[in-house]
Each structure stands twice: as C-alpha cells, then as structure tokens.
Motif scaffolding. Structure first.
Motif, PDB file in Angstrom:
ATOM      1  N   LEU A  10      40.967 -13.051  21.221  1.00 53.75           N
ATOM      2  CA  LEU A  10      40.395 -14.295  21.740  1.00 53.75           C
ATOM      3  C   LEU A  10      38.872 -14.286  21.620  1.00 53.75           C
ATOM      4  O   LEU A  10      38.262 -15.300  21.250  1.00 53.75           O
ATOM      5  CB  LEU A  10      40.807 -14.497  23.200  1.00 53.75           C
ATOM      6  CG  LEU A  10      42.273 -14.868  23.453  1.00 53.75           C
ATOM      7  CD1 LEU A  10      42.604 -14.775  24.936  1.00 53.75           C
ATOM      8  CD2 LEU A  10      42.576 -16.272  22.924  1.00 53.75           C
ATOM      9  N   GLU A  11      38.257 -13.145  21.921  1.00 57.81           N
ATOM     10  CA  GLU A  11      36.803 -13.029  21.798  1.00 57.81           C
ATOM     11  C   GLU A  11      36.371 -13.192  20.342  1.00 57.81           C
ATOM     12  O   GLU A  11      35.384 -13.884  20.040  1.00 57.81           O
ATOM     13  CB  GLU A  11      36.342 -11.675  22.329  1.00 57.81           C
ATOM     14  CG  GLU A  11      36.461 -11.543  23.833  1.00 57.81           C
ATOM     15  CD  GLU A  11      36.176 -10.129  24.323  1.00 57.81           C
ATOM     16  OE1 GLU A  11      35.972  -9.953  25.535  1.00 57.81           O
ATOM     17  OE2 GLU A  11      36.177  -9.188  23.483  1.00 57.81           O
ATOM     18  N   THR A  12      37.110 -12.573  19.427  1.00 60.61           N
ATOM     19  CA  THR A  12      36.783 -12.678  18.005  1.00 60.61           C
ATOM     20  C   THR A  12      36.989 -14.103  17.507  1.00 60.61           C
ATOM     21  O   THR A  12      36.224 -14.598  16.673  1.00 60.61           O
ATOM     22  CB  THR A  12      37.642 -11.701  17.179  1.00 60.61           C
ATOM     23  OG1 THR A  12      37.505 -10.388  17.717  1.00 60.61           O
ATOM     24  CG2 THR A  12      37.204 -11.672  15.722  1.00 60.61           C
ATOM     25  N   SER A  13      37.996 -14.795  18.021  1.00 59.55           N
ATOM     26  CA  SER A  13      38.235 -16.194  17.644  1.00 59.55           C
ATOM     27  C   SER A  13      37.076 -17.074  18.094  1.00 59.55           C
ATOM     28  O   SER A  13      36.633 -17.965  17.363  1.00 59.55           O
ATOM     29  CB  SER A  13      39.551 -16.695  18.255  1.00 59.55           C
ATOM     30  OG  SER A  13      40.648 -15.947  17.768  1.00 59.55           O
ATOM     31  N   GLY A  14      36.573 -16.815  19.314  1.00 54.24           N
ATOM     32  CA  GLY A  14      35.420 -17.564  19.793  1.00 54.24           C
ATOM     33  C   GLY A  14      34.207 -17.339  18.910  1.00 54.24           C
ATOM     34  O   GLY A  14      33.472 -18.276  18.579  1.00 54.24           O
ATOM     35  N   TYR A  15      34.014 -16.093  18.507  1.00 55.55           N
ATOM     36  CA  TYR A  15      32.883 -15.774  17.632  1.00 55.55           C
ATOM     37  C   TYR A  15      33.061 -16.439  16.267  1.00 55.55           C
ATOM     38  O   TYR A  15      32.095 -16.898  15.644  1.00 55.55           O
ATOM     39  CB  TYR A  15      32.759 -14.256  17.477  1.00 55.55           C
ATOM     40  CG  TYR A  15      31.485 -13.834  16.794  1.00 55.55           C
ATOM     41  CD1 TYR A  15      30.276 -13.832  17.487  1.00 55.55           C
ATOM     42  CD2 TYR A  15      31.470 -13.469  15.456  1.00 55.55           C
ATOM     43  CE1 TYR A  15      29.097 -13.475  16.856  1.00 55.55           C
ATOM     44  CE2 TYR A  15      30.297 -13.103  14.819  1.00 55.55           C
ATOM     45  CZ  TYR A  15      29.123 -13.106  15.524  1.00 55.55           C
ATOM     46  OH  TYR A  15      27.951 -12.755  14.903  1.00 55.55           O
ATOM     47  N   TYR A  16      34.294 -16.510  15.811  1.00 54.10           N
ATOM     48  CA  TYR A  16      34.612 -17.185  14.543  1.00 54.10           C
ATOM     49  C   TYR A  16      34.225 -18.655  14.609  1.00 54.10           C
ATOM     50  O   TYR A  16      33.576 -19.191  13.693  1.00 54.10           O
ATOM     51  CB  TYR A  16      36.108 -17.018  14.294  1.00 54.10           C
ATOM     52  CG  TYR A  16      36.685 -17.801  13.143  1.00 54.10           C
ATOM     53  CD1 TYR A  16      36.421 -17.443  11.821  1.00 54.10           C
ATOM     54  CD2 TYR A  16      37.528 -18.888  13.372  1.00 54.10           C
ATOM     55  CE1 TYR A  16      36.977 -18.148  10.763  1.00 54.10           C
ATOM     56  CE2 TYR A  16      38.089 -19.594  12.317  1.00 54.10           C
ATOM     57  CZ  TYR A  16      37.806 -19.222  11.028  1.00 54.10           C
ATOM     58  OH  TYR A  16      38.358 -19.915   9.985  1.00 54.10           O
TER      59      TYR A  16
END
Length: 428
Positions: free
Chosen positions: A269-275
């Motif tokens: 989820l954190e990586t998706s937000g950064y994406y």
C-alpha cells in the motif's frame, strides 16, 4: 515485555566467546529463534550500541568467527526491518566502521575474492544501517542483484534471495544510482517473477520498492514501471492475494502481533501511494489498483486501522497527483470510501486532513469548463453525482462539525484547508 526471553538471549550471547565455531553456530541458531519471537519493545531494549560494540570487540579478539558474526547480524537486520525498527545504534558503532572497511577491501581483491562473504557484509550493512555512501552502494547493489538473480527454487536459496532484495529495498530514494548498476538485473528479476512466480511475496515487494525508490531521482523510468513492467497490475494482484491470506476482520485483541502478511500488505500500500505520487502516466490498469485498495479498506476499517489509514492516504495521493481520472475514482468506490471514513466516530486529525484533501482535490479537478460540449456535460454529471453522495452521507453536517479544527489542521500540516469547503460541490 518478556524478561525471560531477553535474559535467555543475553545468556547465550555471553557464552559465545567461550565456544568453538560449531558451538557458536548452535547458540546463534537459538538466539535467532529468540529474536524472531521478540516484539518491538524487546528488540529495541536488546540491540543497542553496547551490543554492537561487544560484537566488534569479539571479532577483534578472534573470539567470534566472522561467518558466525555475519550470520547473526544479518538476522538482526532482517528482523529490524520486519519489526519496523528505525534506531541508529549500529551505524554509530565501531562495528559499522569495521564492516564498511571490509566491504571495500573485499571488493578490491583481484584474486581469492570471497563473493559469498561480500554478499553477507553488504546485506548486514544495508539491513542494519539507515543510510549509506555512494561508494558502498556502488559495491553493494550489483553484488546483491547478482545474488538475487539466482533461479534455483530451493527454500534455502529463495530465503537468501529474499534477504538480498529486502536489503536492496532499504537503499534510500534520495540517492541517485546509475541505471547501469541495476536496471537490466531488476527488469530480469521482475519479468522472471511474472512468468514463474517463484519469489516470496516479501522478495517481490522488495524488488519493486527498490525500483520505485530510484524513480525519485530518475523520472525517465516511468514508462518502464508503468507500461513495460505493469506495476499497477502487479500491485493489484498482490494486494488481492494478500487480502485472501490476511483476516482483516479479526479484532485487534484477537490478532496479537502483526503477521508477516500484514506487514507485506502495508508495504504494498505504501509503495502504491508512492507510485501514484511519482508516476504521471495515465494507464487503464490504475482502475484495478484503486478497486483493490477500496476493497482492502472495507475489510480493514473496523479492526486494522493502520491498514485502512494507509488505504485513505493512497487514495488521496491518487487524486492529488492527477494520475487517476475522477470518474474512475467515483466508479471504483474511492469517493464512497473517503466519505465513509469521514463519518467514523473517532476520526483522528491525520485522517480528517487526508479526507479533506481528497475532496478538495476532486473539487479542483472538476472546477473548470471543458472545451467539448460532451465533456462538459460529463463533468457536470460527475460533479452532481459526487455532491448527491455527499448529501446522502450527511456531508454538510460532517463538514460543519470539523470547522472548529480547521485552523488546527492547517497549523499542523502547513497546507491550507479552505473554511468554505462545504460549498465546493454546491455549484455545478
């Protein structure tokens, strides 16, 4: 805090210097099992600078064999990441200086270079330390990518691959790394995983984390990430599979400590937000990722606030950075999700701010007139549908309730929220 667990670990540690190499390995195996069972508080109470200084002294006096030292240190670093501990005791120790020196010296060897030993040193360095120098990264990154490229599927080999990739995921985003050091290998690892699915879930998340961190300093990677390697599609698939393996409806008192799957889910989820924050290419695969995040929120909202909060943050970033169409956010349930979050009886200020920012940015994006008559009609229809949803959910009452804390939110987050926010969707 379990004093018996800490006492057992300390007792075994004190016994190490009086043992031969094989006896040391046996005791370290026991110590690693104890580390696995530690909670965050126990972990932080044990692994302070004094422990690392003692290890350094034991190495210096040849009372602890280097292979055994790297084995336990690598496990400490692995658990440090999984337990989400951010202390900096290792990097202030003389042991850190020793390891940095050994990495450089081992890498410079022309003959008799021990590549496995160098891999262990690099993993310890990246897992235990919260930052690194370019000189060391230029050694560690190619070394660990080579280790992670092994195609064997044995459990032991895949565990080593996981550790190598987890270590790489720790390379901070503010470092510029030349593509020549990583791009070919990273692409090969991801493409092989998409065909074979042999990496662990943590390993696969970690390789994407490393790749996404590079995007901070190299925006030209966006086409590779979005259209060639299909991050949104892969993230949605991983989130869906993780959700099936995690009981997000289990109450906190029943859940106990965070499971490995929950940890990986939060990282995705954190990586998706950064994406969403960094990649500004429109892509139809975003729809699936938004839908997955909404479903996770619905499953986690009552009993797992860390995960549901991260879902709201990712949705706010998606609308703020204009990578997902408002129509898709509406159809995917993102608007309903944010409105539902605002109705929570114990909504904290951080989530209040995230929700308001989501709505303000939706309003901004629907504010102007479209050139095409058909597009203009569509814009008005979307805006009216969102406003009607807000009325159904008691939007006006909710906003009025929060008027008193707007000034506090503005001071805390240094980003102005308008006092007339309740009027934003009135005029179509």
């Amino acid at each position: 805090m379990s004093t018996s667990r800490i006492k057992r670990f300390n007792k075994l540690f004190c016994e190490l210097e009086h043992c031969n190499e094989d006896e040391q390995r046996k005791k370290i195996g026991e110590m690693n099992e104890i580390i696995d069972g530690m909670n965050t508080e126990e972990f932080e109470s044990v692994f302070k600078i004094k422990l690392y200084e003692n290890i350094d002294k034991m190495i210096e006096e040849k009372k602890l064999q280097l292979g055994n030292a790297t084995w336990i240190l690598k496990h400490i670093g692995y658990c440090k990441v999984l337990k989400n501990v951010w202390n900096r005791f290792f990097e202030y120790s003389t042991l850190n200086e020793r390891f940095e020196k050994m990495i450089v010296e081992e890498d410079k060897k022309k003959e008799k270079k021990n590549e496995n030993f160098l891999i262990d040193l690099c993993e310890c360095h990246l897992l235990l330390k919260n930052g690194s120098s370019y000189e060391l990264l230029s050694i560690c990154i190619p070394c660990l990518l080579k280790s992670a490229s092994v195609k064997e599927e044995s459990e032991e080999t895949q565990k080593e691959v996981e550790i190598a990739l987890l270590a790489l995921s720790r390379v901070r985003q503010d470092f510029f790394i030349e593509r020549e050091l990583y791009l070919k290998k990273i692409t090969e690892i991801i493409e092989h995983q998409q065909k074979q699915r042999n990496l662990s879930r943590l390993a696969y998340q970690s390789v994407w984390q490393f790749f996404m961190n590079r995007f901070f300093r190299d925006r030209n990677l966006k086409d590779v990430i979005v259209n060639e390697l299909h991050f949104a599609r892969e993230a949605a698939r991983e989130l869906e599979e993780l959700t099936r393996n995690v009981n997000l409806k289990r109450k906190e008192v029943e859940r106990g400590k965070e499971t490995r799957e929950e940890f990986i889910l939060i990282r995705w989820l954190e990586t998706s937000g950064y994406y969403f924050l960094r990649c500004k290419l429109e892509n139809k695969e975003y729809d699936g990722l938004i839908n997955s995040i909404v479903r996770i929120y619905q499953a986690a909202k009552d009993n797992h606030r860390e995960i549901s909060n991260q879902c709201i943050c990712s949705l706010r970033i998606a609308v703020q950075r204009r990578v997902v169409k408002v129509e898709d956010l509406l159809n995917g349930g993102a608007v309903d999700t944010v409105l539902e979050e605002m109705q929570r009886p114990k909504l904290n200020e951080n989530m209040a701010y995230e929700c308001f920012q989501f709505l303000v940015n939706v309003s901004y994006r629907l504010k102007g007139k479209e050139k095409s008559e058909n597009d203009e009609m569509k814009r008005k229809a979307i805006k009216m549908e969102i406003f009607e949803k807000m009325e159904e959910e008691g939007y006006e009452d909710t906003i009025t309730t929060f008027h008193k804390i707007f000034e506090f939110l503005n001071k805390k987050y240094f980003n102005e929220l308008p006092f007339n926010i309740s009027d934003y969707f009135v005029y179509v």
